[in-house]
Design a protein around this motif. Structure first.
Motif, short mmCIF file in Angstrom:
data_model
loop_
_atom_site.label_atom_id
_atom_site.label_comp_id
_atom_site.label_asym_id
_atom_site.label_seq_id
_atom_site.Cartn_x
_atom_site.Cartn_y
_atom_site.Cartn_z
N ASP A 153 0.81 -1.22 0.00
CA ASP A 153 0.00 0.00 0.00
C ASP A 153 0.85 1.26 0.00
O ASP A 153 0.35 2.34 -0.32
CB ASP A 153 -0.95 -0.02 1.20
N ARG A 154 2.12 1.15 0.33
CA ARG A 154 3.03 2.31 0.32
C ARG A 154 3.49 2.67 -1.08
O ARG A 154 4.05 3.75 -1.29
CB ARG A 154 4.25 2.01 1.19
N LEU A 155 3.27 1.79 -2.03
CA LEU A 155 3.80 1.98 -3.38
C LEU A 155 2.81 2.77 -4.24
O LEU A 155 1.61 2.71 -4.03
CB LEU A 155 4.07 0.62 -4.02
N PRO A 156 3.34 3.50 -5.23
CA PRO A 156 2.45 4.24 -6.12
C PRO A 156 1.61 3.30 -6.98
O PRO A 156 2.03 2.20 -7.31
CB PRO A 156 3.41 5.07 -6.98
N ARG A 157 0.42 3.75 -7.31
CA ARG A 157 -0.50 2.99 -8.16
C ARG A 157 -0.24 3.37 -9.61
O ARG A 157 0.27 4.44 -9.88
CB ARG A 157 -1.96 3.30 -7.80
N PRO A 158 -0.59 2.55 -10.55
CA PRO A 158 -1.23 1.25 -10.38
C PRO A 158 -0.21 0.20 -9.99
O PRO A 158 0.99 0.32 -10.31
CB PRO A 158 -1.84 0.97 -11.76
N LEU A 159 -0.69 -0.83 -9.32
CA LEU A 159 0.19 -1.95 -8.99
C LEU A 159 -0.58 -3.25 -9.07
O LEU A 159 -1.80 -3.28 -8.94
CB LEU A 159 0.87 -1.77 -7.64
N ARG A 160 0.18 -4.29 -9.31
CA ARG A 160 -0.37 -5.64 -9.36
C ARG A 160 0.14 -6.39 -8.14
O ARG A 160 1.32 -6.28 -7.80
CB ARG A 160 0.07 -6.32 -10.65
N TYR A 161 -0.73 -7.15 -7.51
CA TYR A 161 -0.38 -7.88 -6.29
C TYR A 161 -0.59 -9.36 -6.54
O TYR A 161 -1.71 -9.81 -6.76
CB TYR A 161 -1.27 -7.40 -5.14
N CYS A 162 0.49 -10.11 -6.51
CA CYS A 162 0.43 -11.54 -6.80
C CYS A 162 0.45 -12.33 -5.49
O CYS A 162 1.40 -12.19 -4.69
CB CYS A 162 1.60 -11.94 -7.69
N THR A 163 -0.59 -13.13 -5.29
CA THR A 163 -0.69 -13.94 -4.07
C THR A 163 -1.41 -15.25 -4.37
O THR A 163 -2.24 -15.32 -5.27
CB THR A 163 -1.42 -13.19 -2.95
N PHE A 164 -1.09 -16.26 -3.58
CA PHE A 164 -1.79 -17.54 -3.62
C PHE A 164 -2.53 -17.76 -2.31
O PHE A 164 -3.05 -18.84 -2.06
CB PHE A 164 -0.80 -18.69 -3.87
N ASP A 165 -2.56 -16.74 -1.49
CA ASP A 165 -3.18 -16.82 -0.17
C ASP A 165 -4.58 -16.21 -0.26
O ASP A 165 -4.73 -14.99 -0.31
CB ASP A 165 -2.32 -16.07 0.85
N ARG A 166 -5.57 -17.06 -0.25
CA ARG A 166 -6.95 -16.59 -0.43
C ARG A 166 -7.39 -15.62 0.66
O ARG A 166 -8.33 -14.85 0.47
CB ARG A 166 -7.92 -17.74 -0.60
N ARG A 167 -6.73 -15.63 1.81
CA ARG A 167 -7.09 -14.71 2.89
C ARG A 167 -6.71 -13.27 2.55
O ARG A 167 -7.27 -12.33 3.09
CB ARG A 167 -6.42 -15.13 4.19
N GLN A 168 -5.74 -13.09 1.65
CA GLN A 168 -5.30 -11.74 1.28
C GLN A 168 -6.11 -11.12 0.14
O GLN A 168 -6.13 -9.91 -0.01
CB GLN A 168 -3.83 -11.77 0.86
N ILE A 169 -6.75 -11.94 -0.65
CA ILE A 169 -7.38 -11.46 -1.88
C ILE A 169 -8.42 -10.37 -1.64
O ILE A 169 -8.36 -9.31 -2.29
CB ILE A 169 -7.95 -12.64 -2.69
N PRO A 170 -9.38 -10.54 -0.71
CA PRO A 170 -10.38 -9.47 -0.52
C PRO A 170 -9.74 -8.15 -0.07
O PRO A 170 -10.15 -7.08 -0.53
CB PRO A 170 -11.31 -10.02 0.56
N ALA A 171 -8.76 -8.24 0.80
CA ALA A 171 -8.11 -7.01 1.27
C ALA A 171 -7.32 -6.35 0.14
O ALA A 171 -7.37 -5.12 -0.03
CB ALA A 171 -7.19 -7.32 2.45
N ALA A 172 -6.59 -7.14 -0.64
CA ALA A 172 -5.82 -6.58 -1.75
C ALA A 172 -6.75 -5.89 -2.75
O ALA A 172 -6.46 -4.78 -3.21
CB ALA A 172 -5.00 -7.67 -2.43
N ALA A 173 -7.87 -6.53 -3.06
CA ALA A 173 -8.83 -5.91 -3.97
C ALA A 173 -9.43 -4.65 -3.35
O ALA A 173 -9.60 -3.63 -4.02
CB ALA A 173 -9.93 -6.91 -4.32
N GLY A 174 -9.72 -4.70 -2.05
CA GLY A 174 -10.28 -3.54 -1.36
C GLY A 174 -9.34 -2.36 -1.31
O GLY A 174 -9.77 -1.20 -1.27
#
Length: 138
Positions: free
Chosen positions: A105-126
């Motif tokens: 979240d500290r990085l400038p947008r746009p950014l892509r966030y790659c994860t295989f952890d389903r617990r992070q997906i809703p927060a990353a999208a949010g």
């Protein structure tokens, strides 16, 4: 565009497992790789646990450490930890996941966030990240 990799994505780069091609392709398409300061340590610990013998562990660690030279590391400092608290409270994530997300979240947008952890997906999208994961269809 900036590509942020969490530990689950970094581990897939080195281990032959489902989703590895997604990580390799995504990383090949984007030369600006970023991760939280925790990700390299977590990655090495997980690779140690996954290795079948010491020679395999050493080969995995060597490959990972070479890549870490090209990785932009986002510091985990007081500001990052304060943001992690907000993210965990808002999205109900685990503390460690919130730290990775706060670093991104500290990085400038746009950014892509790659994860295989389903617990992070809703927060990353949010948080407005473009989420790269094979788990979106699950």
């Amino acid at each position: 565009m900036t590509l942020v990799l969490d530990t689950s994505a970094l581990v897939r780069r080195y281990v032959h497992a489902p989703g590895r091609d997604l990580v390799l392709g995504t990383m090949a398409d984007d030369g600006d790789w970023c991760a939280s300061a925790l990700a390299p340590t977590e990655t090495l610990v997980l690779l140690h646990r996954l290795a079948l013998h010491p020679a395999e562990q050493e080969a995995l660690w060597r490959a990972a450490r070479e890549d870490f030279e090209a990785l932009w590391v986002v510091p985990v400092d007081g500001r990052c930890l304060a943001r992690a608290t907000e993210i965990a409270a808002t999205y109900g994530t685990r503390t460690i996941d919130a730290v990775h997300l706060a670093a991104a979240d500290r990085l400038p947008r746009p950014l892509r966030y790659c994860t295989f952890d389903r617990r992070q997906i809703p927060a990353a999208a949010g948080l407005g990240f473009e989420v790269i994961t094979p788990l979106m269809a699950d």
